[in-house]
Structure formats: C-alpha cells, structure tokens
Design an enzyme around this catalytic site. Structure first.
Site, short mmCIF file in Angstrom:
data_model
loop_
_atom_site.label_atom_id
_atom_site.label_comp_id
_atom_site.label_asym_id
_atom_site.label_seq_id
_atom_site.Cartn_x
_atom_site.Cartn_y
_atom_site.Cartn_z
N ARG A 1 0.87 -1.19 0.00
CA ARG A 1 0.00 0.00 0.00
C ARG A 1 0.90 1.22 0.00
NH1 ARG A 1 -5.39 1.38 3.46
NH2 ARG A 1 -6.14 -0.14 1.95
N HIS B 1 -7.42 0.78 -6.37
CA HIS B 1 -7.62 -0.06 -5.18
C HIS B 1 -8.34 -1.34 -5.65
CE1 HIS B 1 -7.88 -1.28 -1.16
NE2 HIS B 1 -8.80 -0.46 -0.68
N GLN C 1 -10.22 -3.99 -3.29
CA GLN C 1 -11.51 -3.52 -2.79
C GLN C 1 -12.63 -3.88 -3.76
OE1 GLN C 1 -12.34 -1.55 0.13
NE2 GLN C 1 -14.35 -2.17 -0.60
N ASP D 1 -17.22 7.18 -1.32
CA ASP D 1 -15.94 7.09 -0.61
C ASP D 1 -15.64 8.48 -0.08
OD1 ASP D 1 -13.41 6.30 0.31
OD2 ASP D 1 -12.47 6.34 -1.67
N CYS E 1 -16.51 1.81 0.77
CA CYS E 1 -15.32 0.98 1.03
C CYS E 1 -14.83 1.10 2.46
CB CYS E 1 -14.21 1.34 0.05
SG CYS E 1 -13.74 3.08 0.13
N ARG F 1 -14.04 -8.54 1.97
CA ARG F 1 -12.60 -8.32 1.73
C ARG F 1 -11.83 -9.60 2.08
NH1 ARG F 1 -10.65 -3.15 1.71
NH2 ARG F 1 -8.86 -4.20 0.75
#
Ligand code: CP
Ligand code: NVA
Length: 311
Positions: free
Chosen positions: A104, A131, A134, A225, A265, A293
């Site tokens: 990340r 991402h 996700q 988001d 998310c 996830r």
C-alpha cells in the site's frame, strides 16, 4: 475456468484480470465464504504499507492465517525503506524471503517497480491510482444481492479517486454500467475512463456527470468514498462545500431502484459523504462488503499462490 492461469501473477491494476478471471475469482470467493472450499496454503505473505489500513491489513492477514500461512507486517519504520534503500533492491531481497507481497503506497509506479524486480506475486493493496482488491469484494457483494452482475448500474458519488478508478474498470470487466457523479474538477482520470469504455465495449456504459440526482435515478448500487483520500488530508475542509451535493443520503436513495443497495469501502465520514441513517439503514450492505474483503482476498491469494484444495 482453470485458476491455474493465475499462479505467480501480479495484481497491480484491475485490468491485470480478464472478465473470465474476475468471474472465476468471485466464484471461488463465494465458495470460500460458504465453507464449501477450504484451501491449504502454508505460504508467507508480506505487507509493506506506507499508509494506514484496518480492513486490508487485517483481512489479508486473516486470509493467509486461515489457509495455514503466515504474515510479516513490514512496518516501514523498522525496515531500511525509510532510510532510502532503492525500491528495486528491496523488491529483489523481499522476494527471496516471501511468497507474496501486498503493498500500500502512494505512487502506482512504485508497485510497478516492485513487480519488475520481484520474483513473487505483487498485490496492489491501494495506491493513489487504484484499489483493485476492494473492487473484488465490492463485486462479490453486488453478486450476492442481485445474482447476475451484467446490466446492473452502479452509481458512484464523490471524488474521482483510486476507488472510483478501479470501480470503472472492474464494472466494465463484468458488464455493469457505471455512473460517476462528482464536481467537474474532480472527475476520474481520463485514461482510466477511456480504458473502461474500451473494456465495456457494447456491453455496458461508463458515464460521467455532475448531476447527483440524475446519477441516482433507478441505479442498483449507490457507492461512495471519502472526499479527501489518504495524503490529501490538508484539502479535506475546503472540499466539504464542493462535495456536499454528492452526499449519499435518504433523498438520493429514494431516487434509486427500490431494491438498490448502498456500499462504501470505509472508513467513512458520517455526515460528509454519507449520512449515519443511510449507513445504518435497511439498504446498506456495507458490513457484508467489509467482510467480503476477507473472502475475495483469500480467493486472490489462493489463486496467485496455487493453493491446494481449490477444486
Ligand atoms: N477499504 C479499505 O481499504 O480499508 P482500510 O484502509 O482500512 O484497509
Ligand atoms: N480513497 C480512499 C480509500 C481508502 C480505503 C483513500 O485512498 O484514502
């Protein structure tokens, strides 16, 4: 589809998977969630994170533990990364100790360099550009609610950020329509939109708009988001009035298909991009989405590592 195709591959961008491969991973993730499949994968996963994370860090860790493997959480402050060791050196060294590495960071180019110099699968656990992990969980959640993905419309409200980018590409791969509703100056990256349109072909549409109400009308999934992503915290306060019309609230939800679901998310700023009432409401599937996830990433790890017991 034979998942053996995925062994040893990187997952840096949503487009590293074909439509067929996304379908196969979603099927595997559903089999893992139901307990029908219990693969064994006693491998070492490294997590090299330059940004905070709750869901990604813990779900990746739990996924590999549950398959008999282990995690090394490579806190940057205890590695030589923060002292300037070149990325290509770190990549070559870590790939001699680990079986798979999830990263990340900020720049997409950094994980591309890791992938170039490492001999193990590199996974994008979030960059400023994408991402993709996700979106695997998001598609799993949509599929659980609507069975088939093709022809559904997902409307995303807010900043044209990393999550929006991977949604555009992921939805295009599975034949879903995407509407991105946000202020004109905060639209997604033009190259990502063009790629999404190319992938969607005649099967689905990618639409950009600054009209939140038009975007909400009859959609099947409302997604939002944060208005300022990690690394943009200084801009957060100034953005509130700009993004306010794109808040996912009851008024917007009423315009959607009556069966519509709401996704985020996480982490969320209640009262900014989404109201507390919508997050806690009957149409929210946010907690299932977060749970997924674990299943989606377990499917990804099992496939990239060629785990036993997948069939
Ligand atoms: N959605 C997500 O990636 O959450 P974390 O930042 O907590 O990992
Ligand atoms: N767009 C957000 C997603 C967090 C999971 C960020 O990058 O901070």
């Amino acid at each position: 589809m034979n998942l053996a195709n995925l062994v040893g591959r990187d997952f840096l961008r949503m487009t590293d998977l074909t439509s067929e491969e996304v379908g196969a991973l979603l099927k595997l993730a559903a089999g893992l969630k139901s307990g029908q499949l219990a693969p064994h994968c006693p491998k070492n996963l490294g997590l090299l994170f330059s940004k905070a994370s709750t869901r990604t860090r813990v779900s990746f860790s739990a996924a590999i533990f549950q398959m008999g493997g282990q995690v090394l959480d490579l806190n940057l402050s205890v590695t030589q990364v923060n002292r300037g060791e070149p990325t290509k050196d770190t990549a070559r060294i870590l790939s001699r100790y680990l079986d798979v590495l999830a990263i990340r960071t900020y720049e997409q180019a950094e994980i591309e360099t890791f992938a170039e110099y490492a001999d193990i699968p590199i996974i994008n656990a979030l960059t400023d550009l994408e991402h993709p992990c996700q979106i695997l969980a998001d598609l799993q959640t949509v599929q659980e609610n609507f069975q088939s993905l093709e022809g559904l419309t997902l409307s995303y409200f807010g900043d044209g950020n990393n999550v929006a980018h991977s949604l555009i590409l992921g939805c295009a791969l599975v034949g879903m329509n995407v509407v991105i509703a946000g202020p004109t100056d905060y639209q997604p990256d033009a190259a990502i939109v063009a790629k999404g349109k190319e992938l969607a072909g005649d099967r689905s549409t990618i639409t950009l708009t600054d009209d939140p109400k038009a975007a909400a009308e009859n959609c099947h999934v409302l997604y939002t988001d944060v208005w300022a992503s990690m690394g943009q915290e200084d801009l957060a306060d100034n953005r509130i009035p700009i993004f306010q019309p794109y808040q996912v609230n009851d008024e917007l939800l009423k315009l959607a298909n009556p069966e519509a679901i709401v996704l985020h998310c996480l982490p969320a700023h209640r009262g900014e991009e989404i109201t507390d009432a919508v997050m806690e409401g009957a149409q929210s599937r946010i907690w299932d989405q977060a749970e997924n996830r674990l299943h989606a990433q377990k499917a990804l790890l099992a496939a990239l590592l060629g785990a036993d017991g997948l069939y």
